[in-house]
Design a protein around this motif. Sequence first.
Motif, PDB file in Angstrom:
ATOM      1  N   VAL A 178      57.882  70.066  73.959  1.00 30.01           N
ATOM      2  CA  VAL A 178      58.770  70.162  75.120  1.00 30.01           C
ATOM      3  C   VAL A 178      57.986  69.871  76.391  1.00 30.01           C
ATOM      4  O   VAL A 178      58.417  69.079  77.251  1.00 30.01           O
ATOM      5  CB  VAL A 178      59.411  71.566  75.188  1.00 30.01           C
ATOM      6  CG1 VAL A 178      60.094  71.783  76.546  1.00 30.01           C
ATOM      7  CG2 VAL A 178      60.422  71.746  74.062  1.00 30.01           C
ATOM      8  N   ALA A 179      56.824  70.506  76.548  1.00 26.74           N
ATOM      9  CA  ALA A 179      56.000  70.297  77.738  1.00 26.74           C
ATOM     10  C   ALA A 179      55.554  68.840  77.848  1.00 26.74           C
ATOM     11  O   ALA A 179      55.538  68.262  78.942  1.00 26.74           O
ATOM     12  CB  ALA A 179      54.791  71.223  77.706  1.00 26.74           C
ATOM     13  N   GLY A 180      55.185  68.235  76.714  1.00 31.64           N
ATOM     14  CA  GLY A 180      54.780  66.842  76.734  1.00 31.64           C
ATOM     15  C   GLY A 180      55.909  65.912  77.120  1.00 31.64           C
ATOM     16  O   GLY A 180      55.720  64.962  77.889  1.00 31.64           O
ATOM     17  N   ALA A 181      57.109  66.179  76.590  1.00 33.55           N
ATOM     18  CA  ALA A 181      58.269  65.348  76.923  1.00 33.55           C
ATOM     19  C   ALA A 181      58.589  65.437  78.416  1.00 33.55           C
ATOM     20  O   ALA A 181      58.935  64.427  79.052  1.00 33.55           O
ATOM     21  CB  ALA A 181      59.473  65.783  76.094  1.00 33.55           C
ATOM     22  N   GLN A 185      45.354  70.820  87.467  1.00 29.86           N
ATOM     23  CA  GLN A 185      46.221  70.352  88.545  1.00 29.86           C
ATOM     24  C   GLN A 185      47.524  71.140  88.644  1.00 29.86           C
ATOM     25  O   GLN A 185      48.333  70.907  89.548  1.00 29.86           O
ATOM     26  CB  GLN A 185      46.557  68.873  88.335  1.00 29.86           C
ATOM     27  CG  GLN A 185      45.374  67.926  88.469  1.00 29.86           C
ATOM     28  CD  GLN A 185      45.681  66.543  87.910  1.00 29.86           C
ATOM     29  OE1 GLN A 185      46.840  66.201  87.641  1.00 29.86           O
ATOM     30  NE2 GLN A 185      44.650  65.736  87.728  1.00 29.86           N
ATOM     31  N   GLY A 186      47.747  72.062  87.697  1.00 28.74           N
ATOM     32  CA  GLY A 186      48.975  72.839  87.687  1.00 28.74           C
ATOM     33  C   GLY A 186      50.161  72.127  87.085  1.00 28.74           C
ATOM     34  O   GLY A 186      51.307  72.556  87.256  1.00 28.74           O
ATOM     35  N   ARG A 187      49.930  71.067  86.331  1.00 30.14           N
ATOM     36  CA  ARG A 187      51.019  70.267  85.784  1.00 30.14           C
ATOM     37  C   ARG A 187      51.312  70.571  84.317  1.00 30.14           C
ATOM     38  O   ARG A 187      52.361  70.190  83.802  1.00 30.14           O
ATOM     39  CB  ARG A 187      50.691  68.778  85.946  1.00 30.14           C
ATOM     40  CG  ARG A 187      50.549  68.351  87.401  1.00 30.14           C
ATOM     41  CD  ARG A 187      49.956  66.973  87.530  1.00 30.14           C
ATOM     42  NE  ARG A 187      50.798  65.958  86.918  1.00 30.14           N
ATOM     43  CZ  ARG A 187      50.386  64.713  86.664  1.00 30.14           C
ATOM     44  NH1 ARG A 187      49.131  64.360  86.915  1.00 30.14           N
ATOM     45  NH2 ARG A 187      51.214  63.845  86.125  1.00 30.14           N
ATOM     46  N   LEU A 188      50.386  71.234  83.634  1.00 29.74           N
ATOM     47  CA  LEU A 188      50.563  71.620  82.230  1.00 29.74           C
ATOM     48  C   LEU A 188      50.217  73.097  82.114  1.00 29.74           C
ATOM     49  O   LEU A 188      49.047  73.478  82.244  1.00 29.74           O
ATOM     50  CB  LEU A 188      49.661  70.774  81.319  1.00 29.74           C
ATOM     51  CG  LEU A 188      49.674  71.121  79.816  1.00 29.74           C
ATOM     52  CD1 LEU A 188      51.074  70.976  79.247  1.00 29.74           C
ATOM     53  CD2 LEU A 188      48.686  70.231  79.061  1.00 29.74           C
TER      54      LEU A 188
END
Length: 361
Positions: free
Chosen positions: A196-199, A324-327
């Motif tokens: 889900v996070a990757g998508a 970076q706070g993105r994942l």
Amino acid sequence: MAQTVRGVVARGKGAPVEVVDVVVPDPGPGEAVVKVQACGVCHTDLHYREGGINDEFPFLLGHEAAGVVESVGAGVTDLAPGDFVVLNWRAVCGTCRACLKGKPWYCFATHNASQPMTLANGTPLSPALGIGAFAEKTLVHSGQCTKVDRKASPTVAGLLGCGVMAGFGAAVNTGNVSRGDSVAVIGCGGVGNAAVAGARLAGATTIVAVDIDPRKLEWARGLGATHTVDASAEDAVARVQELTGGFGADVVIDAVGRPETWRQAFYARDLAGTVVLVGVPTPDMRIDMPLIDFFSRGGALKSSWYGDCLPSRDFPYMIDLYLQGRLDLDAFVSETIALDDVEAAFAKMHHGDVLRSVVVF
């Protein structure tokens, strides 16, 4: 000289694990000793304990780990004591037919350490996935060590060693999810939620999380799912089709690995869509389906090995995304535990109470 450390060992099928003395030899040519700082409790370790992988007991469990290189053997030039590393179980060889075709993520001759770690009485141990990281120190091939930014906590960095990488890579590498795609993920444990996070990061605009556990669906929402489907209460295939304009999703990821969930994934995809199997089935599982359905629907049916990752490429990239706070890797850590708590963590995982328990040394 060899060192004696504490480690978690499975002696026989279904038997509770034990914390025992483990002898770790000095690294030989091409090998490294790593002081383990954290190791996630992965379902694969439970498979080993239950005899679902093979019967080469006793096993030294644990493989989803990060730590610091303590020493290296002869011929190791790209790794040094003090390096912060995530351990991986697909150290590419560079010379097999997959590597020579420029597809090292399919490497057919991956490396493990040559020397065995042993029990105190000299009995050789089989390290889980060639790693064996439920131990204070472990011996691996140097190619199993991937250097990453040490600003990341070992507690989250180690998760890239298996579950998070498998799910993230199933979406990004195997499924090739791209901007504007619709994605459905069946099974929202650690691997499914990583998908889900990757998508989300790949730019999917519709992300449907499917599970039978409301807690897992809530975790999926937090990691980027736009819709959730409780498969215990409604027809998952029909609901995915409804949420994607009546067509089905462009990419459907089966993170469970059972005949019924794979069948759902097959029929929940759009014409010419992609099915990705990343959940691991057992050898006895079978599927009986009309062959005409495979022909008439077209598209691609893929299996994802370790998220089709290349650790040297993907691990540093994902750690950068985290910093970076993105994942949100922190979202996968349900609890931190001691080495003696692994057996209890297996029970929590089996009942779906956690995304990840992480042993911290």
